[in-house]
Design an enzyme around this catalytic site. Structure first.
Site, PDB file in Angstrom:
ATOM      1  N   ARG A  36       0.820  -1.221   0.000  1.00 29.34           N
ATOM      2  CA  ARG A  36       0.000   0.000   0.000  1.00 29.34           C
ATOM      3  C   ARG A  36       0.851   1.267   0.000  1.00 29.34           C
ATOM      4  NH1 ARG A  36      -4.626  -2.271   4.113  1.00 29.34           N
ATOM      5  NH2 ARG A  36      -5.920  -3.166   2.480  1.00 29.34           N
ATOM      6  N   LYS A 219     -20.216 -17.310  -0.083  1.00 26.84           N
ATOM      7  CA  LYS A 219     -21.643 -17.200   0.201  1.00 26.84           C
ATOM      8  C   LYS A 219     -22.394 -16.296  -0.760  1.00 26.84           C
ATOM      9  CE  LYS A 219     -21.386 -17.963   5.128  1.00 26.84           C
ATOM     10  NZ  LYS A 219     -21.435 -17.342   6.432  1.00 26.84           N
ATOM     11  N   GLY A 375     -12.214  -9.022  -2.650  1.00 22.26           N
ATOM     12  CA  GLY A 375     -12.223 -10.344  -2.026  1.00 22.26           C
ATOM     13  C   GLY A 375     -10.998 -11.183  -2.320  1.00 22.26           C
ATOM     14  N   GLY A 398     -13.317  -4.020  -0.068  1.00 18.83           N
ATOM     15  CA  GLY A 398     -14.682  -3.544   0.178  1.00 18.83           C
ATOM     16  C   GLY A 398     -15.105  -2.475  -0.812  1.00 18.83           C
TER      17      GLY A 398
HETATM   18  P1  AMP Z   1     -15.280 -14.510  -0.583  1.00 17.63           P
HETATM   19  O1  AMP Z   1     -14.547 -13.769   0.509  1.00 17.63           O
HETATM   20  O2  AMP Z   1     -16.752 -14.446  -0.491  1.00 17.63           O
HETATM   21  O3  AMP Z   1     -14.742 -14.162  -1.949  1.00 17.63           O
HETATM   22  O4  AMP Z   1     -14.999 -16.041  -0.325  1.00 17.63           O
HETATM   23  C1  AMP Z   1     -13.724 -16.574  -0.373  1.00 17.63           C
HETATM   24  C2  AMP Z   1     -13.735 -17.902   0.290  1.00 17.63           C
HETATM   25  O5  AMP Z   1     -14.619 -18.773  -0.357  1.00 17.63           O
HETATM   26  C3  AMP Z   1     -12.389 -18.571   0.287  1.00 17.63           C
HETATM   27  O6  AMP Z   1     -11.900 -18.635   1.598  1.00 17.63           O
HETATM   28  C4  AMP Z   1     -12.676 -19.960  -0.264  1.00 17.63           C
HETATM   29  O7  AMP Z   1     -12.042 -20.991   0.455  1.00 17.63           O
HETATM   30  C5  AMP Z   1     -14.177 -20.076  -0.097  1.00 17.63           C
HETATM   31  N1  AMP Z   1     -14.761 -21.075  -0.992  1.00 17.63           N
HETATM   32  C6  AMP Z   1     -14.709 -21.129  -2.313  1.00 17.63           C
HETATM   33  N2  AMP Z   1     -15.325 -22.254  -2.771  1.00 17.63           N
HETATM   34  C7  AMP Z   1     -15.778 -22.927  -1.697  1.00 17.63           C
HETATM   35  C8  AMP Z   1     -16.478 -24.141  -1.504  1.00 17.63           C
HETATM   36  N3  AMP Z   1     -16.830 -24.895  -2.531  1.00 17.63           N
HETATM   37  N4  AMP Z   1     -16.782 -24.508  -0.252  1.00 17.63           N
HETATM   38  C9  AMP Z   1     -16.422 -23.740   0.782  1.00 17.63           C
HETATM   39  N5  AMP Z   1     -15.764 -22.580   0.672  1.00 17.63           N
HETATM   40  C10 AMP Z   1     -15.428 -22.168  -0.554  1.00 17.63           C
END
Ligand code: AMP
Length: 417
Positions: A36, A219, A375, A398
């Site tokens: 950064r 999610k 992310g 974010g």
């Molecule tokens: P996000 O912060 O919403 O982009 O989510 C990232 C996280 O999603 C990472 O830590 C991944 O390990 C998790 N992830 C991706 N695919 C899966 C899956 N099939 N089951 C559980 N976690 C997952």
């Protein structure tokens, strides 16, 4: 009126520059990743080169009061080294009048952590847990009132304002947004902000078609606004990672122990319906690499995504899904990627995410515009060594997510207004 670093005359002027120096420190206060700081250097150096002086301001961590642990004095030597001039330090961001006034062209001053003051965020602090609604309201009003004087003081140090802190652009804080009103004709973005805004516009406003979004991650709930905004804009929507199982279950699939959110199934169906109405091609996974536990060494097996046995969970994209997605990606002119398509932190389940990084690199090499933003996909491309093989990797988690949601970011609006 918005100005631009390249055309603005900084000669003899003092610029107050909001940067994001919120860097990780170890227990001895050594910087463990200075990305950064380095990303802000082109802007700071340019102002100095053009005959200006810089007053640098930032937050560090989330202090709730003056706390030496979060002092920016820990980084002042490193900032001096990167900038190539000795950087002075103001131990209180509200008492830097004399130091700011004495600055000569080519000199730099770093202000102490803005968040030592509640006024930076404009949120009351120290409220009793059992405070009544009236007390909360009064405290909020009081901090908003004193915020005006806080911002005015910062503004009084300088002749112009530069915002180069994309990481906090989604916050309407004193130094990221409110201060701009003191510089109606002397406010501008730094190079980092300009780059981020251009990247967002390349995807959301001026995209070359076909436009494809790859949305993964854990999610649906955390990406619902993203999906709802993008489904009205893209030609192809690839949905992978953990969030895909909520869609498959909503469509009647049997997903075993895979991650999913039952309460989000109606939203998932609504997104699919909107896509259908708008003629957007949604591509879900067809088969998935499953494990029997959330562990790198768990046995692996590929199952049809609609028929995952009860004691297995989907953890990575399968070759069949990846083949479909690669075809879509390579036929696209603009691609946005947000979120890994598997549990990439576990090496045995990182293949899908690695393949998507490779697909984006190949699409970039054949002329597509590719943005990795928000992310864990940013961490994934960086760790996997693909950061310089795509068109742009965003620095703001974010902030980028909110931009993709279609929100107007206060830090951007304050300059463009
Ligand atoms: P996000 O912060 O919403 O982009 O989510 C990232 C996280 O999603 C990472 O830590 C991944 O390990 C998790 N992830 C991706 N695919 C899966 C899956 N099939 N089951 C559980 N976690 C997952």
């Amino acid at each position: 009126m918005q100005q631009f670093i390249d055309s603005y005359d900084f000669t003899g002027k003092k610029a107050i520059v909001r940067v994001d120096f919120n860097v990780p420190l170890d227990e001895n206060f050594n910087i463990t990743d200075d990305t950064r700081i380095r990303r802000a250097m082109p802007t700071l150096k340019k102002i100095l080169e053009k005959g200006g002086a810089v007053i640098i301001m930032s937050h560090l961590g989330r202090p709730k009061k003056v706390d030496p642990k979060f002092s920016l004095s820990h980084i002042v030597d490193h900032v001096s080294e990167c900038l190539g001039v000795p950087v002075q330090f103001a131990a209180d961001c509200q008492k830097a009048d004399e130091q700011a006034a004495a600055l000569k062209p080519g000199e730099a001053l770093l202000l102490e952590n803005l968040r030592f003051y509640a006024e930076e965020e404009g949120k009351p602090r120290g409220l009793a847990e059992d405070a009544s609604e009236d007390e909360k309201k009064a405290a909020k009003k009081a901090v908003k009132e004193s915020q005006k004087a806080f911002v005015k003081k910062l503004a009084s140090y300088a002749d112009c304002y530069v915002n180069d802190a994309f990481g906090t652009a989604h916050r309407a804080h004193g130094s990221t947004a409110l201060i701009a009103e003191y510089f109606p004709n002397d406010k501008m973005f730094g190079y980092l902000m300009e780059g981020e805004i251009k990247a967002i516009d390349n995807v959301l406003k001026n995209a070359q078609r076909p436009l494809t979004a790859i949305i993964g991650g854990s999610k649906v709930s955390s990406k619902l606004a993203v999906l709802k905004n993008l489904v009205g804009k893209v030609d192809n929507l690839i949905i992978g990672g953990g969030m895909g199982y909520t869609f498959i279950k909503a469509l009647g699939g049997h997903i075993g122990m895979s991650l999913h959110e039952d309460d989000l199934m109606p939203d998932a169906l609504e997104i699919l319906n909107t896509a259908k109405e708008k003629g957007v091609n949604v591509s879900l996974s067809v088969a998935t690499v499953c494990g029997q536990a959330f562990d790198n060494d768990t046995p692996r097996q590929i199952f049809d995504i609609y028929n995952i046995p009860d004691d297995w969970e989907g953890m990575d994209a399968s070759p069949a899904s990846l083949e479909n997605w690669r075809k879509i990606i390579l036929a696209s002119k603009t691609i946005l990627w947000n979120g890994p398509v598997g549990v990439f932190e576990l090496p045995n389940f990182a293949k899908g995410t690695l393949q998507i990084a490779q697909d984006l690199a190949d699409a970039t090499a054949q002329g597509a515009y590719t943005l990795v933003g928000g992310g864990d996909s940013v961490a994934a491309v960086t760790q996997m060594g693909y950061a310089d093989k795509v068109s742009y990797v965003s620095t703001g988690g974010g902030a980028m997510l909110e931009a993709i949601e279609g929100k107007v970011l206060p830090g951007i609006a304050a300059i463009q207004d």
